[in-house]
Design an enzyme around this catalytic site. Structure first.
Site, PDB file in Angstrom:
ATOM      1  N   ASN A  43       0.841  -1.192   0.000  1.00 17.42           N
ATOM      2  CA  ASN A  43       0.000   0.000   0.000  1.00 17.42           C
ATOM      3  C   ASN A  43       0.883   1.253   0.000  1.00 17.42           C
ATOM      4  OD1 ASN A  43       0.615  -0.839   2.680  1.00 17.42           O
ATOM      5  ND2 ASN A  43      -1.064   0.342   3.541  1.00 17.42           N
ATOM      6  N   GLU A  45       0.277   5.217   0.683  1.00 14.01           N
ATOM      7  CA  GLU A  45      -0.667   6.248   1.137  1.00 14.01           C
ATOM      8  C   GLU A  45      -0.236   7.625   0.664  1.00 14.01           C
ATOM      9  OE1 GLU A  45      -1.085   5.609   5.369  1.00 14.01           O
ATOM     10  OE2 GLU A  45      -2.259   3.792   5.023  1.00 14.01           O
ATOM     11  N   CYS A  54      -4.089   0.398  -2.572  1.00 10.21           N
ATOM     12  CA  CYS A  54      -3.916  -0.818  -1.767  1.00 10.21           C
ATOM     13  C   CYS A  54      -2.814  -1.706  -2.350  1.00 10.21           C
ATOM     14  CB  CYS A  54      -5.202  -1.630  -1.750  1.00 10.21           C
ATOM     15  SG  CYS A  54      -6.568  -0.893  -0.863  1.00 10.21           S
ATOM     16  N   GLU A  56      -2.902  -4.938  -2.950  1.00 13.78           N
ATOM     17  CA  GLU A  56      -3.371  -5.910  -3.951  1.00 13.78           C
ATOM     18  C   GLU A  56      -3.482  -5.259  -5.326  1.00 13.78           C
ATOM     19  OE1 GLU A  56      -4.612  -5.040  -1.053  1.00 13.78           O
ATOM     20  OE2 GLU A  56      -5.872  -6.600  -0.179  1.00 13.78           O
TER      21      GLU A  56
HETATM   22  N1  THU Z   1      -5.265  -1.570   2.446  1.00 17.22           N
HETATM   23  C1  THU Z   1      -4.692  -2.408   1.532  1.00 17.22           C
HETATM   24  O1  THU Z   1      -3.536  -2.214   1.142  1.00 17.22           O
HETATM   25  N2  THU Z   1      -5.429  -3.430   1.065  1.00 17.22           N
HETATM   26  C2  THU Z   1      -6.730  -3.689   1.399  1.00 17.22           C
HETATM   27  O2  THU Z   1      -7.353  -4.596   0.847  1.00 17.22           O
HETATM   28  C3  THU Z   1      -7.377  -2.872   2.422  1.00 17.22           C
HETATM   29  C4  THU Z   1      -6.590  -1.735   2.980  1.00 17.22           C
HETATM   30  C5  THU Z   1      -4.485  -0.431   2.948  1.00 17.22           C
HETATM   31  C6  THU Z   1      -5.011   0.916   2.528  1.00 17.22           C
HETATM   32  C7  THU Z   1      -4.488   1.806   3.629  1.00 17.22           C
HETATM   33  O3  THU Z   1      -3.184   2.275   3.283  1.00 17.22           O
HETATM   34  C8  THU Z   1      -4.373   0.911   4.850  1.00 17.22           C
HETATM   35  O4  THU Z   1      -4.494  -0.417   4.368  1.00 17.22           O
HETATM   36  C9  THU Z   1      -5.438   1.167   5.899  1.00 17.22           C
HETATM   37  O5  THU Z   1      -6.705   1.165   5.332  1.00 17.22           O
END
Ligand code: THU
Length: 129
Positions: A43, A45, A54, A56
């Site tokens: 991920n 941000e 995200c 995935e």
């Molecule tokens: N996140 C993912 O990387 N994959 C997911 O399927 C759900 C959430 C990340 C997004 C964000 O940076 C952190 O988790 C908290 O939501």
């Protein structure tokens, strides 16, 4: 990446590159393509929160950018600590499931820390044009 590692261990290594200063929740993904190559995601941000991607989707988009659209399996790990990520299952969000469903069938295996799940279990129906 060390290909001797299990796919979940590779996802844990990918998680080490997560950029998650706002949530503190780091996610890693390892996606095996039909041709045997593995693509990784974490991920990423952003100060403008909704710009976050995200793990995935970052793995899927990395594969597609390399011309790869056929996949065998995906491992996902996530958590605020290494211990949490290694133990507590991190379920893929709805947006990532919809993106996976673009390329993968309902019986596509998704490896979490509690075992193997299927895409169709998490997303029994998908949006289609
Ligand atoms: N996140 C993912 O990387 N994959 C997911 O399927 C759900 C959430 C990340 C997004 C964000 O940076 C952190 O988790 C908290 O939501």
């Amino acid at each position: 990446m060390d290909s001797q590692l299990t796919l979940t261990q590779q996802a844990l290594q990918a998680r080490a590159n997560a950029y998650a200063p706002y949530s503190g929740f780091a996610v890693g993904a390892a996606l095996v393509a039909e041709d045997g190559r593995t693509f990784y995601g974490c991920n990423v941000e952003n100060a403008s929160y909704s710009m976050t991607i995200c793990a995935e989707r970052s793995a899927v988009f990395s594969a597609v950018a390399a011309g790869v659209t056929r996949f065998r399996k995906l491992a996902i790990v996530g958590g605020k600590t290494d211990e949490e990520a290694a133990q507590v299952p991190c379920l893929p969000c709805g947006a990532c499931l919809q993106v996976l469903a673009e390329f993968c069938p309902p019986d596509f295996p998704i490896l979490l820390t509690d075992g193997v799940h299927l895409l169709g279990e998490f997303l029994p129906a998908q949006f289609r044009l």
